[in-house]
Design an enzyme around this catalytic site. Structure first.
Site, PDB file in Angstrom:
ATOM      1  N   TRP B 102       0.829  -1.216   0.000  1.00 42.30           N
ATOM      2  CA  TRP B 102       0.000   0.000   0.000  1.00 42.30           C
ATOM      3  C   TRP B 102       0.857   1.257   0.000  1.00 42.30           C
ATOM      4  O   TRP B 102       0.541   2.231  -0.688  1.00 42.30           O
ATOM      5  CB  TRP B 102      -0.993  -0.039   1.163  1.00 42.30           C
ATOM      6  CG  TRP B 102      -1.855  -1.254   1.068  1.00 42.30           C
ATOM      7  CD1 TRP B 102      -1.859  -2.323   1.904  1.00 42.30           C
ATOM      8  CD2 TRP B 102      -2.797  -1.564   0.015  1.00 42.30           C
ATOM      9  NE1 TRP B 102      -2.735  -3.270   1.445  1.00 42.30           N
ATOM     10  CE2 TRP B 102      -3.325  -2.840   0.302  1.00 42.30           C
ATOM     11  CE3 TRP B 102      -3.241  -0.895  -1.130  1.00 42.30           C
ATOM     12  CZ2 TRP B 102      -4.267  -3.468  -0.516  1.00 42.30           C
ATOM     13  CZ3 TRP B 102      -4.182  -1.508  -1.952  1.00 42.30           C
ATOM     14  CH2 TRP B 102      -4.689  -2.768  -1.637  1.00 42.30           C
ATOM     15  N   ASP B 169      -1.006   6.937   6.539  1.00 43.75           N
ATOM     16  CA  ASP B 169      -2.091   6.018   6.211  1.00 43.75           C
ATOM     17  C   ASP B 169      -2.243   5.060   7.388  1.00 43.75           C
ATOM     18  O   ASP B 169      -1.402   4.196   7.600  1.00 43.75           O
ATOM     19  CB  ASP B 169      -1.732   5.253   4.924  1.00 43.75           C
ATOM     20  CG  ASP B 169      -2.756   4.189   4.577  1.00 43.75           C
ATOM     21  OD1 ASP B 169      -3.733   4.012   5.336  1.00 43.75           O
ATOM     22  OD2 ASP B 169      -2.588   3.530   3.525  1.00 43.75           O
ATOM     23  N   LYS B 193     -11.543  -1.669   8.661  1.00 46.86           N
ATOM     24  CA  LYS B 193     -10.807  -2.480   9.624  1.00 46.86           C
ATOM     25  C   LYS B 193     -11.404  -2.208  11.010  1.00 46.86           C
ATOM     26  O   LYS B 193     -12.226  -2.962  11.466  1.00 46.86           O
ATOM     27  CB  LYS B 193      -9.317  -2.143   9.616  1.00 46.86           C
ATOM     28  CG  LYS B 193      -8.718  -1.950   8.236  1.00 46.86           C
ATOM     29  CD  LYS B 193      -8.492  -3.235   7.471  1.00 46.86           C
ATOM     30  CE  LYS B 193      -7.756  -2.943   6.163  1.00 46.86           C
ATOM     31  NZ  LYS B 193      -7.503  -4.133   5.362  1.00 46.86           N
TER      32      LYS B 193
END
Lengths: 356, 356
Positions: B102, B169, B193
């Site tokens: 990511w 992030d 999440k």
């Protein structure tokens, strides 16, 4: 008391969709897991995504005609940006029809990419009609239009014949009426009117349209990336896609677009007939351009406002206030709104005439 | 049988959130309408959005410290693009730490905007650790890092001291541990999440950070537009925001981040102790960088795979397969996963040791 939801969007969905979506949050397809906690890579959700993509094309009559369907995020406003990024060539040109606030928003985003020709606009008349006499530059990379204008209650009945690709924002009337959808090269629609809850956008793209701009496109905005990854470039909005699938399944079981179109015509005829007959009301949009999805109308005499508002509220009607830029009332009659709800509204309008 | 959901995301949410979200689809806050059909401009939903924004800041300890919270669409991958668009100056420079797939995706999007310095990368070691010795160029417009790397099971325990803005992030560990969040200038996190279902992204932005690039920013990507419109620039993902609010309320009632952090430490300790003790298993990440959210581990002997897979599946465990780039197993232990689920998994690991 039963609610009659005329909200402009997010809006009413079929009651059976609410039931099924609610149940799937507790136990999705007997997995013992909630639809909210399953992996988007699970075989159960991949099946949902694939069925939703295929069913969208099937209902539009585009199966086997060289189209891809995607379920993306960001609303139609994100497609305002993706369209020029993906379709306007470097040093290219695009043509836009300005029929309202959303069309105007699409034009704003396009202008940063190159020459953006507004072929016609009804802004000077507060967007009460759809411009019809206009020319599309033959060297434009595409022509963009908005099929239905939620705020102003207008709808396009004809689309131009042109050799350049046609891009259409169908957010507020997709799946509501029969059109030859194969005349369009790119269609997009925020789900939250006729297709599902807010949170996903259907994008339908004809093969051969992309990869011709010479422009570097960020991955997340690149339609080709989303096609290559089968609409799973990153985690999709699982629940919004699932609920859209439920709504598309409901529409298919009902008989598809041709069946729902008859309902929609009956609802619109009932309401517009009353707007025209009842001396206390007047429509705001040009008659030939009236939307079958969103009927906008005013009281002839503002003094009746409190009385009328009480009448419809007491009847269980909600979501009837017009957008601030038009005022008055807006009755949004999307696919899932039953004829009965329009009958209740018309009854309130007649009651106002009787007692006012 | 009760399921023990170790899915990496979308993932388990609190059972009471499932119950409340399911009920709201049938009747939201006694409005007689579904949460899926109410207008995002209704006073009921505006209250949801405002409470979610305020509660996110409160839980992070950022109330009154000059931060804005937004609930946007597009996932963290969209923020990979929004960050350089909004923060990298024309002819500017950005610094990125590469700790996984990511982080690498964020770097790719940034490169189109200007000089993108990768200050360090653990890619050559399949991202099994967090690089610690690196220098951040003092003339960079910002430093970007990823606090937790879901795929590789690593987590940052220290963040650099620097005078340039820090962007992080936190998709896979936000709201899971105590940090001084005021050290960050921009935090973003996909909800799926610890915060809610897939379909919305929390973005937290410090005042004074924006409007310094000299760059023209498309409206839908412009953080300032979203701040000015109070996170309602266009129709927000209503249901995803509502369900995020329910999850944040659950966390607050539990005692906030400091309370959940203790649970998370107990769960991680139980599992890592077993990985280290049990001769049949080995962890994949450097011990000092192990993630308390996602534990990645392998069998010492692949011949035990079928036996072990049967054991955990029979115990009701799901979502345990590792990402294809690491293989083996990944136990994601997000906030809502009960300790009991980890106990069940550890029991299966011990059972394998006994019978293998």
């Amino acid at each position: 008391m039963k609610k009659h939801n005329f909200s402009a969007g997010p809006c009413i969905l079929p009651q059976e969709v609410f039931q099924k979506a609610s149940a799937a949050i507790l136990n999705f397809n007997d997995t013992g897991l909630s639809i909210l906690e399953i992996s988007h890579r699970s075989k159960e959700f991949v099946a949902v995504m694939e069925e939703a993509r295929a069913l969208a094309l099937e209902l539009l009559g585009l199966t086997g005609k060289g189209y891809h369907a995607l379920f993306l995020q960001g609303g139609a406003s994100m497609e305002f940006l993706r369209v020029p990024y993906n379709l306007m060539k470097v040093d290219g040109k695009a043509a836009y029809l300005d029929t309202g606030t959303w069309a105007s928003g699409a034009i704003k985003e396009a202008k940063a990419f190159g020459e953006t020709v507004v072929v016609a606009s009804s802004k000077a008349d507060n967007y009460t009609y759809i411009p019809k006499a206009f020319e599309i530059p033959t060297d434009a990379n595409y022509f963009h239009c908005t099929s239905n204008n939620t705020i102003y209650g207008t709808q396009m009945n004809q689309f131009p014949e042109t050799n350049i690709p046609i891009v259409c924002d169908m957010s507020s009337d997709i799946f509501s009426r029969s059109l030859d959808f194969s005349k369009f090269d790119l269609i997009y629609a925020g789900a939250q009117k006729n297709m599902g809850p807010a949170g996903t956008t259907l994008v339908v793209i004809k093969e051969g349209l992309l990869n011709q701009t010479g422009r570097s496109i960020p991955n997340i905005l690149n339609y080709q990336q989303h096609i290559d990854k089968e609409s799973m470039y990153n985690t999709p909005p699982v629940f919004a896609v699932y609920t859209s699938l439920l709504t598309l399944q409901w529409l298919k079981n009902l008989g598809g677009i041709t069946a729902i179109e008859k309902n929609n015509e009956a609802k619109a005829a009932l309401l517009y007939n009353e707007v025209d007959r009842n001396p206390l009301f007047k429509g705001t949009a040009a008659k030939e351009d009236r939307s079958k999805m969103n009927a906008t109308f005013l009281l002839e005499n503002e003094a009746h406002k409190t009385l009328f508002d009480n009448l419809w509220k007491e009847a269980g009607v909600s979501g009837l206030n017009g957008h601030r830029s038009v005022g008055g009332y807006r009755a949004s009659m999307y696919n899932a709104l039953p004829l009965e709800s329009v009958e209740v509204l018309v009854k309130a309008m007649r009651e106002l005439e009787r007692i006012a």
